[in-house]
Design a protein around this motif. Structure first.
Motif, PDB file in Angstrom:
ATOM      1  N   TYR A  48      -1.427 -30.392  27.582  1.00 31.44           N
ATOM      2  CA  TYR A  48      -2.483 -30.123  28.555  1.00 31.44           C
ATOM      3  C   TYR A  48      -3.793 -30.794  28.127  1.00 31.44           C
ATOM      4  N   ALA A  49      -4.095 -30.739  26.829  1.00 31.59           N
ATOM      5  CA  ALA A  49      -5.328 -31.368  26.337  1.00 31.59           C
ATOM      6  C   ALA A  49      -5.285 -32.883  26.531  1.00 31.59           C
ATOM      7  N   ALA A  50      -4.094 -33.482  26.396  1.00 35.60           N
ATOM      8  CA  ALA A  50      -3.968 -34.936  26.553  1.00 35.60           C
ATOM      9  C   ALA A  50      -4.061 -35.356  28.018  1.00 35.60           C
ATOM     10  N   GLU A  51      -3.620 -34.489  28.931  1.00 36.36           N
ATOM     11  CA  GLU A  51      -3.527 -34.865  30.343  1.00 36.36           C
ATOM     12  C   GLU A  51      -4.723 -34.422  31.181  1.00 36.36           C
ATOM     13  N   ASP A  52      -5.522 -33.483  30.679  1.00 38.29           N
ATOM     14  CA  ASP A  52      -6.643 -32.947  31.461  1.00 38.29           C
ATOM     15  C   ASP A  52      -7.839 -32.785  30.530  1.00 38.29           C
ATOM     16  N   ALA A  53      -8.895 -33.558  30.776  1.00 40.98           N
ATOM     17  CA  ALA A  53     -10.055 -33.579  29.882  1.00 40.98           C
ATOM     18  C   ALA A  53     -10.776 -32.242  29.825  1.00 40.98           C
ATOM     19  N   ARG A  54     -10.495 -31.346  30.760  1.00 37.86           N
ATOM     20  CA  ARG A  54     -11.140 -30.036  30.748  1.00 37.86           C
ATOM     21  C   ARG A  54     -10.551 -29.117  29.680  1.00 37.86           C
ATOM     22  N   PHE A  55      -9.391 -29.472  29.137  1.00 41.71           N
ATOM     23  CA  PHE A  55      -8.696 -28.638  28.156  1.00 41.71           C
ATOM     24  C   PHE A  55      -8.864 -29.209  26.752  1.00 41.71           C
ATOM     25  N   ARG A  56      -9.220 -28.336  25.820  1.00 44.37           N
ATOM     26  CA  ARG A  56      -9.343 -28.723  24.409  1.00 44.37           C
ATOM     27  C   ARG A  56      -8.537 -27.751  23.555  1.00 44.37           C
ATOM     28  N   LEU A  57      -7.967 -28.255  22.457  1.00 39.52           N
ATOM     29  CA  LEU A  57      -7.143 -27.433  21.574  1.00 39.52           C
ATOM     30  C   LEU A  57      -7.800 -27.301  20.209  1.00 39.52           C
ATOM     31  N   VAL A  58      -7.910 -26.061  19.753  1.00 38.75           N
ATOM     32  CA  VAL A  58      -8.386 -25.743  18.407  1.00 38.75           C
ATOM     33  C   VAL A  58      -7.232 -25.053  17.682  1.00 38.75           C
ATOM     34  N   ARG A  59      -7.026 -25.382  16.412  1.00 41.81           N
ATOM     35  CA  ARG A  59      -5.932 -24.787  15.646  1.00 41.81           C
ATOM     36  C   ARG A  59      -6.488 -23.953  14.496  1.00 41.81           C
ATOM     37  N   GLN A  60      -5.780 -22.876  14.177  1.00 37.85           N
ATOM     38  CA  GLN A  60      -6.112 -22.091  12.990  1.00 37.85           C
ATOM     39  C   GLN A  60      -4.858 -21.396  12.483  1.00 37.85           C
ATOM     40  N   GLU A  61      -4.914 -20.932  11.224  1.00 40.75           N
ATOM     41  CA  GLU A  61      -3.840 -20.101  10.706  1.00 40.75           C
ATOM     42  C   GLU A  61      -3.817 -18.788  11.473  1.00 40.75           C
ATOM     43  N   ASN A  62      -2.670 -18.131  11.494  1.00 41.63           N
ATOM     44  CA  ASN A  62      -2.542 -16.889  12.254  1.00 41.63           C
ATOM     45  C   ASN A  62      -3.487 -15.820  11.714  1.00 41.63           C
ATOM     46  N   LYS A  63      -4.383 -15.341  12.592  1.00 43.90           N
ATOM     47  CA  LYS A  63      -5.351 -14.313  12.219  1.00 43.90           C
ATOM     48  C   LYS A  63      -5.402 -13.170  13.221  1.00 43.90           C
ATOM     49  N   GLY A  64      -4.682 -13.296  14.334  1.00 50.86           N
ATOM     50  CA  GLY A  64      -4.686 -12.231  15.326  1.00 50.86           C
ATOM     51  C   GLY A  64      -5.561 -12.551  16.521  1.00 50.86           C
ATOM     52  N   LEU A  65      -5.390 -11.743  17.570  1.00 50.31           N
ATOM     53  CA  LEU A  65      -6.035 -12.024  18.854  1.00 50.31           C
ATOM     54  C   LEU A  65      -7.553 -11.973  18.779  1.00 50.31           C
ATOM     55  N   GLY A  66      -8.097 -10.940  18.120  1.00 47.53           N
ATOM     56  CA  GLY A  66      -9.552 -10.848  18.032  1.00 47.53           C
ATOM     57  C   GLY A  66     -10.160 -12.053  17.349  1.00 47.53           C
ATOM     58  N   ALA A  67      -9.560 -12.474  16.231  1.00 39.46           N
ATOM     59  CA  ALA A  67     -10.065 -13.641  15.505  1.00 39.46           C
ATOM     60  C   ALA A  67      -9.942 -14.907  16.338  1.00 39.46           C
ATOM     61  N   ALA A  68      -8.851 -15.035  17.104  1.00 41.87           N
ATOM     62  CA  ALA A  68      -8.668 -16.228  17.935  1.00 41.87           C
ATOM     63  C   ALA A  68      -9.723 -16.289  19.041  1.00 41.87           C
ATOM     64  N   ARG A  69     -10.044 -15.148  19.645  1.00 41.23           N
ATOM     65  CA  ARG A  69     -11.108 -15.142  20.654  1.00 41.23           C
ATOM     66  C   ARG A  69     -12.439 -15.556  20.027  1.00 41.23           C
ATOM     67  N   ASN A  70     -12.728 -15.022  18.845  1.00 40.00           N
ATOM     68  CA  ASN A  70     -13.979 -15.382  18.177  1.00 40.00           C
ATOM     69  C   ASN A  70     -14.022 -16.865  17.838  1.00 40.00           C
ATOM     70  N   THR A  71     -12.904 -17.421  17.407  1.00 42.82           N
ATOM     71  CA  THR A  71     -12.832 -18.854  17.123  1.00 42.82           C
ATOM     72  C   THR A  71     -13.109 -19.656  18.387  1.00 42.82           C
ATOM     73  N   GLY A  72     -12.499 -19.249  19.491  1.00 47.29           N
ATOM     74  CA  GLY A  72     -12.753 -19.942  20.750  1.00 47.29           C
ATOM     75  C   GLY A  72     -14.220 -19.900  21.129  1.00 47.29           C
ATOM     76  N   TRP A  73     -14.850 -18.738  20.957  1.00 49.75           N
ATOM     77  CA  TRP A  73     -16.284 -18.617  21.263  1.00 49.75           C
ATOM     78  C   TRP A  73     -17.105 -19.579  20.396  1.00 49.75           C
ATOM     79  N   ARG A  74     -16.752 -19.689  19.112  1.00 46.74           N
ATOM     80  CA  ARG A  74     -17.503 -20.582  18.222  1.00 46.74           C
ATOM     81  C   ARG A  74     -17.345 -22.050  18.603  1.00 46.74           C
ATOM     82  N   HIS A  75     -16.290 -22.387  19.332  1.00 48.51           N
ATOM     83  CA  HIS A  75     -16.033 -23.784  19.693  1.00 48.51           C
ATOM     84  C   HIS A  75     -16.423 -24.095  21.139  1.00 48.51           C
ATOM     85  N   LEU A  76     -17.183 -23.228  21.775  1.00 47.69           N
ATOM     86  CA  LEU A  76     -17.615 -23.510  23.138  1.00 47.69           C
ATOM     87  C   LEU A  76     -18.563 -24.697  23.167  1.00 47.69           C
ATOM     88  N   GLY A  77     -18.522 -25.403  24.287  1.00 51.99           N
ATOM     89  CA  GLY A  77     -19.461 -26.501  24.452  1.00 51.99           C
ATOM     90  C   GLY A  77     -20.885 -25.999  24.613  1.00 51.99           C
TER      91      GLY A  77
END
Length: 349
Positions: free
Chosen positions: A53-82
């Motif tokens: 999806y990230a390769a085919e649609d410029a609106r989508f970006r992928l961030v990777r992390q080690e497994n930390k759980g849903l709360g941590a993943a949401r926080n990571t996404g927030w930190r990577h906002l434009g």
């Protein structure tokens, strides 16, 4: 120019559902958005799907992390906002949205100036869609520029993903999702309701919440998992701790209102599951629910209806055999009432 809306999608081992989720975001009639996908250490094909999806649609970006759980993943996404996005939303990666969801919420927020909009929810499975019982009360009717003190049922609006936040409000509130626990939504959603100047409540169904039928159940479906009970009690405690820490006098009354909701709605959900749990689950229930009730104040039980008072008294006294027998009797009579109601409805028809 920055897109107006940022959408954060935490991803963990959801290859069966992820395309449906991301397709529903891509198909939104409001298309001025970025979608930050956070792969939380998936071990299946989820990351490869997200990469496509990230390769085919410029609106989508992928961030990777080690497994930390849903709360941590949401926080990571927030930190990577434009930089400069105006609105913020979260989506769980096994769910989906109807096409006009974000258009409706953002148009509403543009008109009212409220801090966030929250909307009604449908649950869905292979047999179709049905109203989410958890969202019935607060979303029975549309109410713009309201507040939890005007509409107390909003205290039950605990989910993260049926909302669009004004980014300045979310960032300024300074509340992040707790990490390492399940049921991480409420310690963010409930305080936001109290902090908001106003909220837009929409009766329209703007989110589709999946009931999993294959593989592992979702967090909310694992009802007799002791960890789920422990973390749900902890979630309530975190909301209480936040309210207790507020210096403003109005939050003292908010705490009293929140505690009442815990006693009459949220904790009683456990009552229905205890008879199905094993001994370990019942011991966890007795220990953690008793701790929470004592923190709220045992004297508060006296004002409750007789059935609730009795169940709390049995719990606090660790008379679990009697509690289970009472709850099984309650379930039997509730089932019989529903059968009779159905028969009566058919006869009237």
């Amino acid at each position: 120019m920055a897109p107006r809306l940022s959408v954060v999608v935490p991803i963990y081992n959801v290859e069966r559902y992820l395309e449906e989720c991301l397709d529903s975001i891509a198909a939104q009639t409001f298309d001025d958005f970025e979608c930050v996908m956070v792969d939380d250490g998936s071990t299946d094909g989820s990351a490869a799907i997200a990469e496509r999806y990230a390769a085919e649609d410029a609106r989508f970006r992928l961030v990777r992390q080690e497994n930390k759980g849903l709360g941590a993943a949401r926080n990571t996404g927030w930190r990577h906002l434009g930089e400069g996005t105006e609105y913020l939303a979260f989506v769980d990666s096994d769910d989906s949205l109807p096409p006009g969801a974000y258009q409706l919420m953002i148009d509403t927020l543009d008109r009212t100036g409220s801090d966030f909009a929250a909307g009604n929810v449908l649950r869905f499975r292979s047999t179709g869609y049905y109203q989410s019982g958890a969202h019935v009360k607060p979303f029975r009717e549309t109410r713009l520029k309201t507040h939890v003190t005007e509409l107390p049922a909003l205290v039950t609006d605990r989910t993260a993903w049926n909302k669009v936040y004004r980014r300045s409000f979310f960032d300024g509130a300074g509340i992040r999702y707790p990490e390492g626990i399940l049921y991480e939504d409420a310690p963010v959603s409930v305080p936001h309701h109290y902090l908001a100047g106003s909220v837009d409540v929409l009766s329209e169904h703007i989110y589709h919440w999946r009931e999993r039928e294959l593989g592992d159940p979702s967090i909310t479906q694992g009802r007799t998992n002791p960890r789920g009970l422990i973390d749900r009690v902890r979630s309530m405690e975190l909301v209480r701790e936040w309210l207790l820490a507020r210096p403003e006098p109005k939050f003292h009354e908010n705490l009293r209102s929140y505690d009442h909701n815990c006693l009459v709605e949220e904790i009683p959900m456990f009552f229905w599951w205890v008879p199905d749990g094993d001994q370990a689950y019942r011991e966890v229930y007795q220990e953690h629910v008793s701790r929470l009730v004592r923190a709220i104040g045992v004297e508060r039980i006296d004002a409750l209806r007789a059935p609730l008072r009795l169940k709390y008294r049995l719990t606090l006294a660790n008379r679990m055999d009697e509690f289970v027998a009472l709850q099984r009797l309650h379930r039997f009579y509730r089932h019989r009432r529903r059968q009779l109601a159905r028969l009566s409805h058919r006869a009237a028809a």
